[in-house]
Design a protein around this motif. Structure first.
Motif, mmCIF file in Angstrom:
data_model
loop_
_atom_site.group_PDB
_atom_site.id
_atom_site.type_symbol
_atom_site.label_atom_id
_atom_site.label_comp_id
_atom_site.label_asym_id
_atom_site.label_seq_id
_atom_site.Cartn_x
_atom_site.Cartn_y
_atom_site.Cartn_z
ATOM 1 N N THR A 5 -21.844 -12.866 2.190
ATOM 2 C CA THR A 5 -21.497 -11.586 1.565
ATOM 3 C C THR A 5 -22.772 -10.841 1.193
ATOM 4 O O THR A 5 -23.888 -11.387 1.266
ATOM 5 C CB THR A 5 -20.665 -11.797 0.287
ATOM 6 N N ASP A 6 -22.618 -9.585 0.752
ATOM 7 C CA ASP A 6 -23.735 -8.884 0.133
ATOM 8 C C ASP A 6 -23.778 -9.274 -1.357
ATOM 9 O O ASP A 6 -23.060 -10.183 -1.782
ATOM 10 C CB ASP A 6 -23.614 -7.372 0.335
ATOM 11 N N ASN A 7 -24.593 -8.587 -2.133
ATOM 12 C CA ASN A 7 -24.747 -8.983 -3.533
ATOM 13 C C ASN A 7 -23.888 -8.168 -4.489
ATOM 14 O O ASN A 7 -24.120 -8.188 -5.710
ATOM 15 C CB ASN A 7 -26.217 -8.899 -3.948
ATOM 16 N N ASN A 35 -25.301 -8.012 5.861
ATOM 17 C CA ASN A 35 -25.153 -9.257 5.108
ATOM 18 C C ASN A 35 -23.700 -9.727 5.018
ATOM 19 O O ASN A 35 -23.454 -10.926 4.839
ATOM 20 C CB ASN A 35 -25.733 -9.087 3.694
ATOM 21 N N ARG A 36 -22.748 -8.795 5.146
ATOM 22 C CA ARG A 36 -21.330 -9.173 5.143
ATOM 23 C C ARG A 36 -20.969 -9.675 6.544
ATOM 24 O O ARG A 36 -20.543 -8.919 7.403
ATOM 25 C CB ARG A 36 -20.456 -7.972 4.754
ATOM 26 N N ASN A 79 -30.266 -5.624 0.550
ATOM 27 C CA ASN A 79 -29.045 -5.235 -0.147
ATOM 28 C C ASN A 79 -29.168 -3.916 -0.897
ATOM 29 O O ASN A 79 -28.181 -3.432 -1.463
ATOM 30 C CB ASN A 79 -28.637 -6.338 -1.132
ATOM 31 N N PRO A 112 -29.161 -13.547 2.388
ATOM 32 C CA PRO A 112 -29.131 -12.219 3.026
ATOM 33 C C PRO A 112 -30.098 -12.163 4.212
ATOM 34 O O PRO A 112 -31.134 -12.837 4.222
ATOM 35 C CB PRO A 112 -29.583 -11.288 1.899
ATOM 36 N N LYS A 155 -26.394 -4.029 3.370
ATOM 37 C CA LYS A 155 -25.218 -4.738 2.865
ATOM 38 C C LYS A 155 -24.222 -5.030 3.980
ATOM 39 O O LYS A 155 -23.623 -6.110 4.022
ATOM 40 C CB LYS A 155 -24.547 -3.916 1.761
ATOM 41 N N GLN A 173 -23.678 -14.849 -1.441
ATOM 42 C CA GLN A 173 -24.731 -13.843 -1.306
ATOM 43 C C GLN A 173 -26.123 -14.452 -1.235
ATOM 44 O O GLN A 173 -27.132 -13.730 -1.270
ATOM 45 C CB GLN A 173 -24.674 -12.899 -2.512
#
Length: 311
Positions: free
Chosen positions: A246-248, A303-304, A294, A290, A300, A287
């Motif tokens: 995931t993102d942060n 990263n997802r 982010n 990455p 983002k 998260q």
């Protein structure tokens, strides 16, 4: 004959000739009129599709190097543009599968080759490069579930426009089977396979999608990678690793859960495409790993992701 009488006769003859011509040339004069039967027949013949007899391939497996031979009139069947085996599979086919299992277990140097056929007008909704390979993998799974080792099964796909479905869009046995005798002293095949599997480990399949998404659109390169992953699982006994990221945004603990949901969705997609559930392991990094910044929306989005590889 008087001039007046000749004139009247000329008019009568003109009317008679015109009536005759109208009668015989009706379709050229009244084209488009419903009363024109010939025109109707022409329209019918233009739109009536050609009806072809359904192709019915028998379940046949023969080893050219022995007396092993199976031939059943029934086979594994599929709907057009689909790779799921139609139920029920006939008892005769199951008897053939049992006979094949006994033969392969007694002869570990033998492999069963399955080639799935597909037509150029079919829609490939599978995760594989073509629908034929997806059908072959469905049959492979059926054999594995009947205790035939996946290491002794090779799958292929082949375009074949000579197969025809019936009026209910059923394809009867769009498959071809063969027996291959492997040479234990020839390591070239396994060396080539190891290179393919190492390439998957070095450059895994990465998917970007939202949890709950109904479908995943794959590129031709991604489809080939799934085919390679499936092959590595079958021949080397490795497991597929599906890791969600995931993102942060939000809470870190919640993002671990979200990453696992994404991994589970990808696992469901793979199992629907003929990869056995027991060969897939899921996990989440949340998260914590990455691959982009982010601080930006683009980062983002990168990263997802869900990463699919092998151990």
């Amino acid at each position: 004959m008087s001039k007046k009488t000749s004139y009247l006769l000329g008019i009568i003859l003109t009317i008679i000739l015109g009536t005759i011509l109208y009668y015989f040339l009706c379709c050229s004069i009244c084209c488009g009129q419903e009363s024109c039967g010939h025109k109707k027949d022409e329209t019918k013949s233009a739109v009536t599709p050609e009806i072809k007899d359904a192709t019915r391939n028998a379940f046949m497996i023969k080893d050219a190097n022995s007396d092993f031979n199976i031939k059943m009139n029934d086979n594994f069947n599929f709907k057009t543009s689909n790779f799921s085996i139609l139920d029920p599979v006939s008892q005769d086919v199951d008897k053939g599968v049992l006979k094949l299992k006994d033969y392969l277990l007694a002869n570990p140097s033998k492999d069963i080759e399955i080639t799935g056929f597909y037509k150029s007008d079919e829609v490939n909704n599978s995760a594989y490069p073509n629908l034929g390979l997806a059908r072959a993998n469905s049959v492979k799974n059926y054999l594995v579930l009947h205790d035939i080792p996946s290491k002794q099964i090779d799958t292929y796909g082949k375009l074949n426009n000579d197969i025809n479905p019936d009026v209910n869009s059923t394809l009867f046995g769009p498959l071809e089977f063969g027996i291959l005798t492997t040479d234990a002293s020839d390591a070239s095949y396994m060396e080539a396979l190891e290179k393919v599997c190492d390439a998957v480990r070095a450059n895994p399949l990465v998917l970007h999608f939202k949890t709950g998404q109904a479908a995943i659109n794959l590129s031709s390169e991604q489809r080939q990678k799934i085919a390679d992953i499936s092959h590595c699982v079958d021949k080397l006994g490795v497991k597929i690793q599906v890791v969600g990221h995931t993102d942060n945004t939000g809470d870190a603990a919640n993002n671990v859960v979200l990453g696992l949901k994404r991994a589970d969705f990808a696992k469901g997609y793979l199992t629907r495409n003929g990869i056995l559930e027991g060969n897939i392991e899921t996990s989440s990094k949340g998260q914590t790993e990455p691959i982009a910044d982010n601080a930006t929306d683009e980062g983002k989005a990168e990263n997802r992701r869900t990463v699919i590889t092998i151990n």
